[in-house]
Design an enzyme around this catalytic site. Structure first.
Site, PDB file in Angstrom:
ATOM      1  N   SER A  45       0.803  -1.230   0.000  1.00 47.24           N
ATOM      2  CA  SER A  45       0.000   0.000   0.000  1.00 47.24           C
ATOM      3  C   SER A  45       0.835   1.279   0.000  1.00 47.24           C
ATOM      4  O   SER A  45       0.362   2.313  -0.451  1.00 47.24           O
ATOM      5  CB  SER A  45      -0.914   0.020   1.227  1.00 47.24           C
ATOM      6  OG  SER A  45      -0.142  -0.058   2.411  1.00 47.24           O
ATOM      7  N   GLY A  89      -1.840  -4.251   1.186  1.00 45.82           N
ATOM      8  CA  GLY A  89      -1.963  -5.408   2.070  1.00 45.82           C
ATOM      9  C   GLY A  89      -1.063  -6.572   1.727  1.00 45.82           C
ATOM     10  O   GLY A  89      -1.109  -7.593   2.413  1.00 45.82           O
ATOM     11  N   ASN A 148       4.489  -5.489   5.370  1.00 43.51           N
ATOM     12  CA  ASN A 148       3.562  -6.584   5.701  1.00 43.51           C
ATOM     13  C   ASN A 148       4.267  -7.937   5.797  1.00 43.51           C
ATOM     14  O   ASN A 148       3.617  -8.983   5.825  1.00 43.51           O
ATOM     15  CB  ASN A 148       2.457  -6.676   4.638  1.00 43.51           C
ATOM     16  CG  ASN A 148       1.653  -5.396   4.526  1.00 43.51           C
ATOM     17  OD1 ASN A 148       1.299  -4.795   5.544  1.00 43.51           O
ATOM     18  ND2 ASN A 148       1.369  -4.964   3.307  1.00 43.51           N
ATOM     19  N   ASP A 167      -2.502   7.263   9.592  1.00 36.91           N
ATOM     20  CA  ASP A 167      -1.673   6.514  10.548  1.00 36.91           C
ATOM     21  C   ASP A 167      -0.226   6.927  10.269  1.00 36.91           C
ATOM     22  O   ASP A 167      -0.006   7.885   9.535  1.00 36.91           O
ATOM     23  CB  ASP A 167      -1.882   5.002  10.366  1.00 36.91           C
ATOM     24  CG  ASP A 167      -1.686   4.551   8.925  1.00 36.91           C
ATOM     25  OD1 ASP A 167      -0.919   5.214   8.188  1.00 36.91           O
ATOM     26  OD2 ASP A 167      -2.278   3.548   8.514  1.00 36.91           O
ATOM     27  N   HIS A 176       0.749   5.446   5.947  1.00 37.68           N
ATOM     28  CA  HIS A 176       0.149   5.777   4.643  1.00 37.68           C
ATOM     29  C   HIS A 176       0.153   7.284   4.392  1.00 37.68           C
ATOM     30  O   HIS A 176      -0.287   8.058   5.237  1.00 37.68           O
ATOM     31  CB  HIS A 176      -1.267   5.197   4.570  1.00 37.68           C
ATOM     32  CG  HIS A 176      -1.267   3.707   4.694  1.00 37.68           C
ATOM     33  ND1 HIS A 176      -1.555   3.061   5.876  1.00 37.68           N
ATOM     34  CD2 HIS A 176      -0.953   2.742   3.793  1.00 37.68           C
ATOM     35  CE1 HIS A 176      -1.445   1.745   5.695  1.00 37.68           C
ATOM     36  NE2 HIS A 176      -1.069   1.528   4.438  1.00 37.68           N
TER      37      HIS A 176
END
Ligand SMILES: *[C@@H]1O[C@H](CO)[C@@H](O)[C@H](O)[C@H]1NC(C)=O
Ligand SMILES: *[C@@H]1O[C@H](CO)[C@@H](O)[C@H](O)[C@H]1NC(C)=O
Ligand SMILES: *[C@@H]1O[C@H](CO)[C@@H](O)[C@H](O)[C@H]1NC(C)=O
Ligand SMILES: *[C@@H]1O[C@H](CO)[C@@H](O)[C@H](O)[C@H]1NC(C)=O
Ligand SMILES: *[C@@H]1O[C@H](CO)[C@@H](O)[C@H](O)[C@H]1NC(C)=O
Ligand SMILES: *[C@@H]1O[C@H](CO)[C@@H](O)[C@H](O)[C@H]1NC(C)=O
Ligand SMILES: *[C@@H]1O[C@H](CO)[C@@H](O)[C@H](O)[C@H]1NC(C)=O
Length: 292
Positions: free
Chosen positions: A40, A75, A107, A238, A241
């Site tokens: 992402s 993701g 991730n 957050d 991002h």
């Protein structure tokens, strides 16, 4: 006199054809595509909610010299990108002379756990811990999966791209989270950044058309120069991002890292290195062993 003029014209025409065709002898009228694989922090629509991934802005640094296909997907880890056939789809679409950029890490952490599903446990994303050929056997979504390490995934993908005739592969460090989060500037290089460099070494480095871009370090430098107020304002959701402005800055940081290295992909960038350095900071110190 006229004779000389015409032969000069012909000579000029021949040399200009020759110099453009040495660039890509097989497709003189086409430009290469830069395929981008990532998560992402790189993807179209970023982590959603108005955020954006950095590779959406990459095309602005290449003008008409290259196209960009941003195949990054929110993701994903090196493991799930592989399992879902996303590297394979790039390999299938790739034409000789194209480039591939691979950037993962956010991730990829944790350990694979038995009984995970797409929403539980490690969510099918954690790589097998290690820098080599270790494997972890787990049941994911009711199916047995032999999970590989991060380097194994990105090296296998890179080898497939080079086999299909890619001009080169760039393995990039993952981006930092907000470097001002604690109140003062802090950046620590994560393990997956090291694994990306290690993978470049394992594949033979620039001599084998595989290059390392210290994207995390260049993005951290750019965030340091922007200062806390601007950086904080560009993490609306957050600490991971980015808002479009910072995604664009991160793209410029990538391009700077590319231009400070030896990759021929850097020759397709339309911006002068000094102009990028003036805004995003200087080329980082390098030594002879750094495979940039
Ligand atoms: C993103 O937006 C959706 C609705 O558009 C909302 O449900 C969700 O909580 C938001 N997520 C974050 C992390 O802000
Ligand atoms: C990128 O490439 C993939 C695979 O070929 C394709 O499905 C997708 O539409 C392309 N995206 C863009 C924006 O061209
Ligand atoms: C894994 O790598 C080690 C050395 O790094 C090697 O000795 C071993 O044969 C490899 N195992 C497999 C299954 O490839
Ligand atoms: C998952 O379970 C299998 C047996 O069903 C076992 O062989 C394997 O070691 C387990 N893996 C982990 C990571 O716990
Ligand atoms: C896994 O198996 C269980 C029990 O058979 C089933 O309820 C579940 O839907 C399966 N999950 C997936 C992802 O296939
Ligand atoms: C290169 O210039 C274009 C056009 O001004 C700009 O959009 C892009 O961000 C620049 N790239 C870098 C790396 O500065
Ligand atoms: C070169 O730089 C890299 C990255 O900073 C470092 O890991 C490596 O140890 C350095 N090598 C030498 C020979 O100094």
């Amino acid at each position: 006199m006229m004779q000389l003029y015409y032969s000069l014209l012909a000579f000029t025409a021949i040399t200009s054809i020759a110099s453009s065709s040495t660039l890509r002898s097989e497709r003189p009228y086409d430009v290469p595509t830069i395929w981008v694989a990532g998560d992402s922090t790189t993807a179209p629509d970023g982590g959603h909610n108005g955020t954006e991934g950095w590779a959406q802005y990459l095309k602005y640094s290449f003008g008409s010299n290259a196209k960009v296909n941003n195949s990054a997907y929110a993701g994903r880890s090196a493991r799930s990108f592989t399992r879902e056939g996303r590297f394979d789809r790039i390999a299938n679409a790739l034409k000789a002379g194209d480039w591939v950029v691979i950037e993962f890490g956010i991730n990829d952490g944790g350990v694979p756990r038995n009984g995970s599903t797409s929403t539980t446990g490690d969510k099918g994303r954690a790589d097998c811990p290690g820098a080599g050929n270790e494997t972890c056997v787990v049941v994911y979504n009711n199916a047995t999966e032999v999970v590989q390490t991060f380097p194994t995934y990105i090296k296998s993908a890179s080898e497939a791209f080079l086999e299909k005739g890619a001009a080169g592969v760039v393995l990039a460090e993952q981006l930092p989270a907000n470097v001002w989060e604690s109140g003062s500037y802090a950046y620590k290089s994560p393990i997956f950044a090291y694994y990306s460099m290690l993978s470049v070494f394992d594949l033979g480095g620039p001599a084998s058309h595989v290059y390392f871009v210290q994207h995390g370090n260049y993005a951290a430098q750019a965030q340091q120069l922007l200062g806390k107020k601007i950086v904080d304002a560009n993490y609306p959701m957050d600490h991971t991002h980015t808002a479009p402005f910072l995604a664009d800055v991160h793209s410029q940081a990538f391009v700077l890292g590319l231009k400070c290295g030896t990759s021929p992909l850097a020759n397709l960038v339309v911006n002068a290195t000094a102009r990028i350095e003036a805004l995003r900071g200087p080329c980082l110190p390098a030594n002879d062993t750094l495979p940039i």
